[in-house]
Design a protein around this motif. Structure first.
Motif, PDB file in Angstrom:
ATOM      1  N   LEU A  87       0.936  -1.352   0.032  1.00 24.14           N
ATOM      2  CA  LEU A  87       0.023   0.138   0.110  1.00 24.14           C
ATOM      3  C   LEU A  87       0.869   1.390   0.151  1.00 24.14           C
ATOM      4  O   LEU A  87       0.598   2.161  -0.728  1.00 24.14           O
ATOM      5  CB  LEU A  87      -1.031   0.124   1.289  1.00 24.14           C
ATOM      6  N   GLU A  88       2.044   1.054   0.786  1.00 20.73           N
ATOM      7  CA  GLU A  88       2.728   2.267   0.877  1.00 20.73           C
ATOM      8  C   GLU A  88       3.675   2.572  -0.540  1.00 20.73           C
ATOM      9  O   GLU A  88       3.724   3.783  -0.948  1.00 20.73           O
ATOM     10  CB  GLU A  88       3.878   1.995   1.836  1.00 20.73           C
ATOM     11  N   ASP A  89       4.097   1.258  -0.981  1.00 17.15           N
ATOM     12  CA  ASP A  89       4.702   1.776  -2.488  1.00 17.15           C
ATOM     13  C   ASP A  89       3.627   2.213  -3.480  1.00 17.15           C
ATOM     14  O   ASP A  89       4.092   2.899  -4.321  1.00 17.15           O
ATOM     15  CB  ASP A  89       5.179   0.170  -2.857  1.00 17.15           C
ATOM     16  N   TYR A  90       2.354   1.938  -3.304  1.00 14.37           N
ATOM     17  CA  TYR A  90       1.611   2.181  -4.275  1.00 14.37           C
ATOM     18  C   TYR A  90       1.130   3.697  -4.322  1.00 14.37           C
ATOM     19  O   TYR A  90       1.082   4.464  -5.292  1.00 14.37           O
ATOM     20  CB  TYR A  90      -0.039   1.522  -4.068  1.00 14.37           C
ATOM     21  N   LEU A  91       1.036   4.015  -2.960  1.00 14.57           N
ATOM     22  CA  LEU A  91       0.910   5.566  -2.741  1.00 14.57           C
ATOM     23  C   LEU A  91       2.021   6.257  -3.414  1.00 14.57           C
ATOM     24  O   LEU A  91       1.763   7.522  -3.888  1.00 14.57           O
ATOM     25  CB  LEU A  91       0.801   5.762  -1.064  1.00 14.57           C
ATOM     26  N   GLN A  92       3.074   5.997  -3.088  1.00 14.66           N
ATOM     27  CA  GLN A  92       4.498   6.544  -3.435  1.00 14.66           C
ATOM     28  C   GLN A  92       4.254   6.636  -5.230  1.00 14.66           C
ATOM     29  O   GLN A  92       4.671   7.357  -6.092  1.00 14.66           O
ATOM     30  CB  GLN A  92       5.688   5.772  -3.239  1.00 14.66           C
ATOM     31  N   ALA A  93       3.960   5.326  -5.824  1.00 10.99           N
ATOM     32  CA  ALA A  93       3.693   5.272  -7.372  1.00 10.99           C
ATOM     33  C   ALA A  93       2.767   6.517  -7.852  1.00 10.99           C
ATOM     34  O   ALA A  93       2.880   7.179  -8.915  1.00 10.99           O
ATOM     35  CB  ALA A  93       3.414   4.084  -7.762  1.00 10.99           C
ATOM     36  N   LEU A  94       1.778   6.522  -7.167  1.00 18.99           N
ATOM     37  CA  LEU A  94       0.626   7.380  -7.215  1.00 18.99           C
ATOM     38  C   LEU A  94       1.145   9.003  -7.240  1.00 18.99           C
ATOM     39  O   LEU A  94       1.111   9.706  -8.217  1.00 18.99           O
ATOM     40  CB  LEU A  94      -0.424   7.191  -6.473  1.00 18.99           C
ATOM     41  N   PHE A  95       1.939   9.365  -6.319  1.00 18.38           N
ATOM     42  CA  PHE A  95       2.570  10.632  -6.327  1.00 18.38           C
ATOM     43  C   PHE A  95       3.564  10.831  -7.384  1.00 18.38           C
ATOM     44  O   PHE A  95       3.577  11.943  -7.795  1.00 18.38           O
ATOM     45  CB  PHE A  95       2.957  10.960  -5.043  1.00 18.38           C
ATOM     46  N   SER A  96       4.371   9.979  -7.623  1.00 10.23           N
ATOM     47  CA  SER A  96       5.435  10.116  -8.564  1.00 10.23           C
ATOM     48  C   SER A  96       4.657  10.379 -10.013  1.00 10.23           C
ATOM     49  O   SER A  96       5.214  11.011 -10.915  1.00 10.23           O
ATOM     50  CB  SER A  96       6.291   8.639  -8.843  1.00 10.23           C
ATOM     51  N   ARG A  97       3.456   9.624 -10.425  1.00  7.14           N
ATOM     52  CA  ARG A  97       2.931   9.811 -11.523  1.00  7.14           C
ATOM     53  C   ARG A  97       1.887  11.173 -11.804  1.00  7.14           C
ATOM     54  O   ARG A  97       1.902  11.649 -12.736  1.00  7.14           O
ATOM     55  CB  ARG A  97       2.004   8.595 -11.874  1.00  7.14           C
ATOM     56  N   TYR A  98       1.103  11.020 -10.482  1.00  3.97           N
ATOM     57  CA  TYR A  98       0.128  12.108 -10.733  1.00  3.97           C
ATOM     58  C   TYR A  98       0.651  13.405  -9.951  1.00  3.97           C
ATOM     59  O   TYR A  98      -0.658  14.429  -9.824  1.00  3.97           O
ATOM     60  CB  TYR A  98      -1.314  11.754 -10.270  1.00  3.97           C
ATOM     61  N   GLY A  99       1.534  13.526  -9.164  1.00  6.93           N
ATOM     62  CA  GLY A  99       1.893  14.804  -8.533  1.00  6.93           C
ATOM     63  C   GLY A  99       1.592  14.700  -6.951  1.00  6.93           C
ATOM     64  O   GLY A  99       1.784  15.755  -6.323  1.00  6.93           O
TER      65      GLY A  99
END
Length: 327
Positions: free
Chosen positions: A315-327
């Protein structure tokens, strides 16, 4: 529900299930001469007790699925939940969405031991392993597009969606090495919900509610189940929910692919990256801190690797990936 959930089926003694009144109610709906030949308990869900009923009689043998709410919370809310599912199954009966056919419903347990819904058995089985992830994700995206494009008369529309968390209700993991990621996620949803173009939502669409048959290029979706949370709201939210589940099951990269496949299949998501990020994070935070509740049935179906710590990390990795892509 699934005809092929053989790996998720446990034979059981029908007389030990505390369902004598429910069984009588079921049999009253049968054609003359039909009777229940066998009962099997189905695994893979945590809100309901699910049974497969094999029926025989003078006509063709067939099977049904019985959903019964037995946990106090769901019994309390069963009139709304089961009535909604019954209405949705009626609505979907004349569409291309592969949903079960409603047989009968007793949402308030007026005749049954517990609130219950009886429906047809669907072919296929759940596929929660790591095989054919790309193909499965593409099929999930196409199925969501089909659901979201359903034309539903205003008088038949389900309730407006409900958010499953809020900044005040989020529980954050205590042992995270990246607490700023979680705090940033909470800050993302500290705003009014973005404007959206509403559509018909499954609202709990994820691999644990989708049945498949075949392998490789022959892999096909044969059923979509569990329509008790069906809602009216933003397509982004259904995409968000399935994406979170994919990230928990198969890692952050899998969770990031669904939205692209959805758009490629003809679906429409928010043009504003910040708005889309809101819906994705809102759903992900509803699983915090470790997605233990949703993972319990997944572990019953063989995913023993989905420990609390592993889920929290995904879940933490997924949140980080969302921030990397969508800001």
């Amino acid at each position: 529900m699934a005809e092929g959930e053989s790996a998720a089926v446990v034979e059981t003694d029908a007389d030990d299930l505390g369902w004598s009144n429910t069984r009588a109610w079921v049999e009253q709906s049968f054609r003359p001469g039909d009777r229940i030949r066998a009962v099997e308990k189905l695994r893979g869900g945590w809100t309901s007790q699910m049974r497969r009923l094999d029926v025989e009689g003078e006509g063709k043998q067939y099977s049904l699925v019985l959903r019964s709410f037995v946990k106090p919370f769901f019994v309390k809310h069963s009139p709304g939940l089961l009535t909604r599912e019954a209405d949705v199954l009626r609505l979907l009966a004349d569409t291309a969405v592969p949903a079960a056919r409603l047989h009968s419903v007793d949402a308030a347990a007026e005749h049954c031991d517990h609130p219950s819904l009886l429906m047809s058995l669907l072919p296929g089985n759940l596929r929660l392993d790591g095989e054919d992830i790309e193909r499965k994700t593409e099929l999930l995206a196409r199925q969501l597009v089909m659901i979201h494009k359903l034309l539903v008369p205003e008088e038949s529309r389900p309730r407006t969606y409900q958010a499953w968390t809020s900044p005040e209700r989020v529980r954050l993991p205590e042992a995270s090495k990246r607490p700023k990621v979680w705090q940033r996620a909470v800050d993302v949803i500290r705003r009014p919900p973005p404007a959206y173009r509403p559509c018909f939502l499954h609202r709990d669409f994820h691999p644990g509610n989708v049945l498949f048959t075949g392998e490789g290029s022959g892999l096909t979706i044969t059923g979509v189940v569990d329509w008790v949370e069906t809602s009216w709201g933003p397509a982004d939210l259904d995409v968000a929910h399935c994406s979170t589940a994919l990230a928990l099951l198969h890692g952050a990269p899998a969770g990031m692919q669904l939205a692209d496949h959805y758009v490629a299949a003809g679906g429409t998501l928010s043009d504003d990256p910040g708005d889309h990020l809101y819906w994705r994070v809102l759903d992900a935070l509803a699983f915090a801190p470790d997605a233990e509740k949703v993972a319990e049935p997944w572990r019953e179906l063989g995913r023993k690797d989905l420990t609390s710590s592993a889920l929290a990390q995904c879940l933490e990795d997924y949140l980080q990936a969302l921030f990397s892509r969508y800001g």
